[in-house]
Scaffold this motif. Structure first.
Motif, PDB file in Angstrom:
ATOM      1  N   LEU A   8       0.826  -1.205   0.000  1.00 48.36           N
ATOM      2  CA  LEU A   8       0.000   0.000   0.000  1.00 48.36           C
ATOM      3  C   LEU A   8       0.862   1.258   0.000  1.00 48.36           C
ATOM      4  CD1 LEU A   8      -2.820  -0.982   2.532  1.00 48.36           C
ATOM      5  CD2 LEU A   8      -3.078  -0.576   0.076  1.00 48.36           C
ATOM      6  N   LYS A   9       1.916   1.240   0.803  1.00 44.65           N
ATOM      7  CA  LYS A   9       2.810   2.387   0.881  1.00 44.65           C
ATOM      8  C   LYS A   9       3.525   2.605  -0.453  1.00 44.65           C
ATOM      9  CE  LYS A   9       6.552   4.389   3.633  1.00 44.65           C
ATOM     10  NZ  LYS A   9       7.474   4.204   4.774  1.00 44.65           N
ATOM     11  N   SER A  10       3.933   1.510  -1.095  1.00 39.12           N
ATOM     12  CA  SER A  10       4.608   1.607  -2.385  1.00 39.12           C
ATOM     13  C   SER A  10       3.679   2.191  -3.445  1.00 39.12           C
ATOM     14  CB  SER A  10       5.094   0.216  -2.829  1.00 39.12           C
ATOM     15  OG  SER A  10       5.708   0.280  -4.092  1.00 39.12           O
ATOM     16  N   THR A  11       2.421   1.738  -3.448  1.00 42.88           N
ATOM     17  CA  THR A  11       1.435   2.251  -4.403  1.00 42.88           C
ATOM     18  C   THR A  11       1.182   3.731  -4.173  1.00 42.88           C
ATOM     19  OG1 THR A  11       0.351   0.093  -4.566  1.00 42.88           O
ATOM     20  CG2 THR A  11      -0.939   2.015  -5.231  1.00 42.88           C
ATOM     21  N   GLN A  12       1.070   4.125  -2.919  1.00 48.00           N
ATOM     22  CA  GLN A  12       0.842   5.530  -2.588  1.00 48.00           C
ATOM     23  C   GLN A  12       2.021   6.399  -3.020  1.00 48.00           C
ATOM     24  OE1 GLN A  12       0.128   5.291   1.622  1.00 48.00           O
ATOM     25  NE2 GLN A  12      -2.036   4.729   1.391  1.00 48.00           N
ATOM     26  N   THR A  13       3.229   5.873  -2.849  1.00 49.90           N
ATOM     27  CA  THR A  13       4.424   6.619  -3.246  1.00 49.90           C
ATOM     28  C   THR A  13       4.457   6.801  -4.754  1.00 49.90           C
ATOM     29  OG1 THR A  13       5.683   5.778  -1.345  1.00 49.90           O
ATOM     30  CG2 THR A  13       6.950   6.639  -3.219  1.00 49.90           C
ATOM     31  N   ARG A  14       4.175   5.741  -5.503  1.00 49.91           N
ATOM     32  CA  ARG A  14       4.164   5.822  -6.975  1.00 49.91           C
ATOM     33  C   ARG A  14       3.137   6.850  -7.443  1.00 49.91           C
ATOM     34  NH1 ARG A  14       6.224   2.043 -10.377  1.00 49.91           N
ATOM     35  NH2 ARG A  14       4.415   2.263 -11.754  1.00 49.91           N
ATOM     36  N   THR A  15       1.951   6.813  -6.854  1.00 47.38           N
ATOM     37  CA  THR A  15       0.899   7.751  -7.249  1.00 47.38           C
ATOM     38  C   THR A  15       1.321   9.184  -6.968  1.00 47.38           C
ATOM     39  OG1 THR A  15      -0.817   6.100  -6.807  1.00 47.38           O
ATOM     40  CG2 THR A  15      -1.514   8.413  -6.870  1.00 47.38           C
ATOM     41  N   ARG A  16       1.951   9.392  -5.827  1.00 50.10           N
ATOM     42  CA  ARG A  16       2.432  10.729  -5.455  1.00 50.10           C
ATOM     43  C   ARG A  16       3.488  11.224  -6.443  1.00 50.10           C
ATOM     44  NH1 ARG A  16       4.965  11.784   0.537  1.00 50.10           N
ATOM     45  NH2 ARG A  16       5.863  13.852   0.205  1.00 50.10           N
ATOM     46  N   LEU A  17       4.395  10.343  -6.836  1.00 48.68           N
ATOM     47  CA  LEU A  17       5.437  10.719  -7.790  1.00 48.68           C
ATOM     48  C   LEU A  17       4.853  10.984  -9.170  1.00 48.68           C
ATOM     49  CD1 LEU A  17       8.194   8.180  -6.690  1.00 48.68           C
ATOM     50  CD2 LEU A  17       8.272  10.668  -6.416  1.00 48.68           C
ATOM     51  N   LEU A  18       3.890  10.178  -9.591  1.00 51.43           N
ATOM     52  CA  LEU A  18       3.254  10.385 -10.893  1.00 51.43           C
ATOM     53  C   LEU A  18       2.481  11.698 -10.929  1.00 51.43           C
ATOM     54  CD1 LEU A  18       2.037   6.749 -11.615  1.00 51.43           C
ATOM     55  CD2 LEU A  18       3.753   8.024 -12.914  1.00 51.43           C
ATOM     56  N   ASP A  19       1.784  12.000  -9.852  1.00 50.69           N
ATOM     57  CA  ASP A  19       1.070  13.274  -9.774  1.00 50.69           C
ATOM     58  C   ASP A  19       2.045  14.439  -9.851  1.00 50.69           C
ATOM     59  OD1 ASP A  19      -1.416  12.081  -9.600  1.00 50.69           O
ATOM     60  OD2 ASP A  19      -1.494  12.144  -7.412  1.00 50.69           O
ATOM     61  N   ALA A  20       3.206  14.288  -9.208  1.00 49.36           N
ATOM     62  CA  ALA A  20       4.224  15.336  -9.266  1.00 49.36           C
ATOM     63  C   ALA A  20       4.761  15.501 -10.684  1.00 49.36           C
ATOM     64  CB  ALA A  20       5.368  15.008  -8.302  1.00 49.36           C
ATOM     65  N   ALA A  21       4.984  14.379 -11.374  1.00 44.63           N
ATOM     66  CA  ALA A  21       5.478  14.434 -12.762  1.00 44.63           C
ATOM     67  C   ALA A  21       4.471  15.135 -13.665  1.00 44.63           C
ATOM     68  CB  ALA A  21       5.765  13.021 -13.266  1.00 44.63           C
ATOM     69  N   ILE A  22       3.192  14.827 -13.494  1.00 47.36           N
ATOM     70  CA  ILE A  22       2.147  15.470 -14.298  1.00 47.36           C
ATOM     71  C   ILE A  22       2.103  16.966 -14.005  1.00 47.36           C
ATOM     72  CG2 ILE A  22      -0.350  15.608 -14.663  1.00 47.36           C
ATOM     73  CD1 ILE A  22      -0.413  12.551 -14.181  1.00 47.36           C
ATOM     74  N   GLU A  23       2.263  17.322 -12.744  1.00 46.46           N
ATOM     75  CA  GLU A  23       2.272  18.749 -12.371  1.00 46.46           C
ATOM     76  C   GLU A  23       3.427  19.478 -13.052  1.00 46.46           C
ATOM     77  OE1 GLU A  23       3.069  21.510  -8.412  1.00 46.46           O
ATOM     78  OE2 GLU A  23       2.203  19.512  -8.144  1.00 46.46           O
ATOM     79  N   VAL A  24       4.604  18.866 -13.067  1.00 43.59           N
ATOM     80  CA  VAL A  24       5.763  19.493 -13.715  1.00 43.59           C
ATOM     81  C   VAL A  24       5.514  19.630 -15.210  1.00 43.59           C
ATOM     82  CG1 VAL A  24       8.213  19.226 -14.286  1.00 43.59           C
ATOM     83  CG2 VAL A  24       7.404  18.671 -11.983  1.00 43.59           C
TER      84      VAL A  24
END
Length: 202
Positions: A8-24
């Motif tokens: 669950l923590k790994s999935t949450q981390t990936r989602t957070r990083l992907l959201d950051a990439a989309i924001e950039v």
């Protein structure tokens, strides 16, 4: 079997990083996208980004997969099968263009793929992920366009439609909206022609 706490923590981390990439991507463009910048926006370490994605090309592949995940859950994106052929084709083409293929991030993603084409490991990874995404899109298209399943060349028809959208997405930065719109109308008519079966012929 339910995922454990680590998963669950790994999935949450990936989602957070992907959201950051989309924001950039959306705020500053592809030129500003880097492992370091994604880590900074996500308030995480560069090591975390590299652990989950490995490279910029892999990150871009997962950004597209993440966006398609969203579309997969968006009932408005996929037209109901009971609509007329024209309504469904027009709706799908418009939504696919506005939400995915016509977005600057789509052409940016392909720039990353092409830059990584000399890396056989990364190329194999991209091919595998693109195959998975294409299979999901094909499944959803068959749900919205059940007539396609009756066609002998069903898979070729679906792949042709997706290839046209990809091609237009790459052409978009260099073409006027009028040129693109005209081709999208032709694509909608082409999809409608694919839906003609012995039962639907006049």
């Amino acid at each position: 079997m339910a995922p454990n706490l680590h998963q669950l923590k790994s999935t949450q981390t990936r989602t957070r990083l992907l959201d950051a990439a989309i924001e950039v991507l959306e705020s500053r463009g592809y030129g500003q996208l880097s492992i370091h910048e994604v880590a900074r926006v996500a308030h995480m370490t560069t090591g975390a980004v590299q652990h989950h994605f490995g490279s910029k090309a892999a990150l871009m592949m997962e950004v597209l997969a993440h966006l398609i995940d969203r579309l997969d859950k968006d009932n408005h994106f996929w037209p109901p099968a009971q609509w007329s052929a024209r309504e469904r084709a027009d709706h799908f083409v418009q939504q696919a263009w506005e939400q995915l293929y016509g977005q600057p991030r789509f052409a940016m993603a392909w720039s990353a793929y092409l830059a990584a084409r000399e890396d056989p490991v990364m190329t194999a990874h991209i091919i595998e992920r693109r195959t998975q995404l294409s299979e999901r899109l094909t499944q959803r298209m068959h749900e919205s366009f059940p007539e396609l399943r009756q066609q002998r060349e069903s898979m070729a028809h679906v792949n042709f439609v997706l290839s046209c959208l990809r091609g237009l997405g790459l052409q978009a930065p260099f073409a006027s909206s009028e040129v693109i719109d005209a081709q999208l109308k032709v694509l909608s008519k082409t999809i409608q022609s694919f839906l003609i079966t012995p039962e639907t012929q006049p």
